[in-house]
Scaffold this motif. Structure first.
Motif, PDB file in Angstrom:
ATOM      1  N   GLU A   1      -7.721   2.306  -7.627  1.00  0.00           N
ATOM      2  CA  GLU A   1      -7.179   0.949  -7.485  1.00  0.00           C
ATOM      3  C   GLU A   1      -5.708   1.048  -7.111  1.00  0.00           C
ATOM      4  OE1 GLU A   1      -6.305  -2.799 -10.365  1.00  0.00           O
ATOM      5  OE2 GLU A   1      -8.234  -1.770 -10.608  1.00  0.00           O
ATOM      6  N   ILE A   2      -5.343   0.352  -6.043  1.00  0.00           N
ATOM      7  CA  ILE A   2      -3.958   0.333  -5.591  1.00  0.00           C
ATOM      8  C   ILE A   2      -3.443  -1.088  -5.778  1.00  0.00           C
ATOM      9  CG2 ILE A   2      -2.410   0.696  -3.644  1.00  0.00           C
ATOM     10  CD1 ILE A   2      -4.502   2.641  -2.526  1.00  0.00           C
ATOM     11  N   ASN A   3      -2.336  -1.222  -6.475  1.00  0.00           N
ATOM     12  CA  ASN A   3      -1.784  -2.533  -6.811  1.00  0.00           C
ATOM     13  C   ASN A   3      -0.541  -2.786  -5.965  1.00  0.00           C
ATOM     14  OD1 ASN A   3      -0.927  -4.856  -7.962  1.00  0.00           O
ATOM     15  ND2 ASN A   3      -0.747  -4.066 -10.039  1.00  0.00           N
ATOM     16  N   PHE A   4      -0.574  -3.870  -5.159  1.00  0.00           N
ATOM     17  CA  PHE A   4       0.563  -4.228  -4.311  1.00  0.00           C
ATOM     18  C   PHE A   4       1.210  -5.540  -4.766  1.00  0.00           C
ATOM     19  CE2 PHE A   4      -2.011  -1.685  -1.322  1.00  0.00           C
ATOM     20  CZ  PHE A   4      -1.060  -0.743  -0.980  1.00  0.00           C
ATOM     21  N   GLU A   5       1.032  -5.939  -6.011  1.00  0.00           N
ATOM     22  CA  GLU A   5       1.521  -7.240  -6.457  1.00  0.00           C
ATOM     23  C   GLU A   5       3.038  -7.355  -6.373  1.00  0.00           C
ATOM     24  OE1 GLU A   5      -0.011  -8.131 -10.288  1.00  0.00           O
ATOM     25  OE2 GLU A   5      -2.078  -8.194  -9.595  1.00  0.00           O
ATOM     26  N   ASP A   6       3.773  -6.337  -6.726  1.00  0.00           N
ATOM     27  CA  ASP A   6       5.229  -6.411  -6.757  1.00  0.00           C
ATOM     28  C   ASP A   6       5.875  -6.048  -5.425  1.00  0.00           C
ATOM     29  OD1 ASP A   6       5.042  -7.116  -9.394  1.00  0.00           O
ATOM     30  OD2 ASP A   6       5.248  -5.050 -10.113  1.00  0.00           O
ATOM     31  N   ASP A   7       5.103  -5.592  -4.475  1.00  0.00           N
ATOM     32  CA  ASP A   7       5.660  -5.164  -3.192  1.00  0.00           C
ATOM     33  C   ASP A   7       5.424  -6.226  -2.132  1.00  0.00           C
ATOM     34  OD1 ASP A   7       6.416  -2.744  -4.278  1.00  0.00           O
ATOM     35  OD2 ASP A   7       4.503  -1.790  -3.782  1.00  0.00           O
TER      36      ASP A   7
END
Length: 81
Positions: free
Chosen positions: A32-38
């Motif tokens: 899982e790759i999380n891009f919420e803050d980027d």
């Protein structure tokens, strides 16, 4: 002397196996790759150039030539029987 050569050859053959056991990498089944803050920004890039259309369908002439005298020749050959 033969024993020492056999021992060295055995160690050389087993050394890659020992190294590969230490370097074993285990991956998880689900990543899982999380891009919420980027913030990801980008442009659509296309290759420079033009789309070239291929030639249209080529029509060929019929290579079979129908003889005008074919029927006459068949009728003559029947008369010879």
């Amino acid at each position: 002397m033969k024993r020492m050569g056999g021992l060295i050859a055995g160690l050389l053959l087993l050394s890659p196996l020992a190294a590969s056991a230490e370097d074993r990498v285990e991956y998880e089944k689900h990543t899982e790759i999380n891009f919420e803050d980027d913030t990801i920004q980008g442009d659509l890039t296309r290759p420079d150039g033009e789309l070239v259309d291929a030639k249209g369908k080529v029509t060929h002439s019929n290579l079979v030539k129908v003889r005008d005298t074919f029927r006459d020749q068949v009728l003559e050959s029947v008369g010879e029987l």
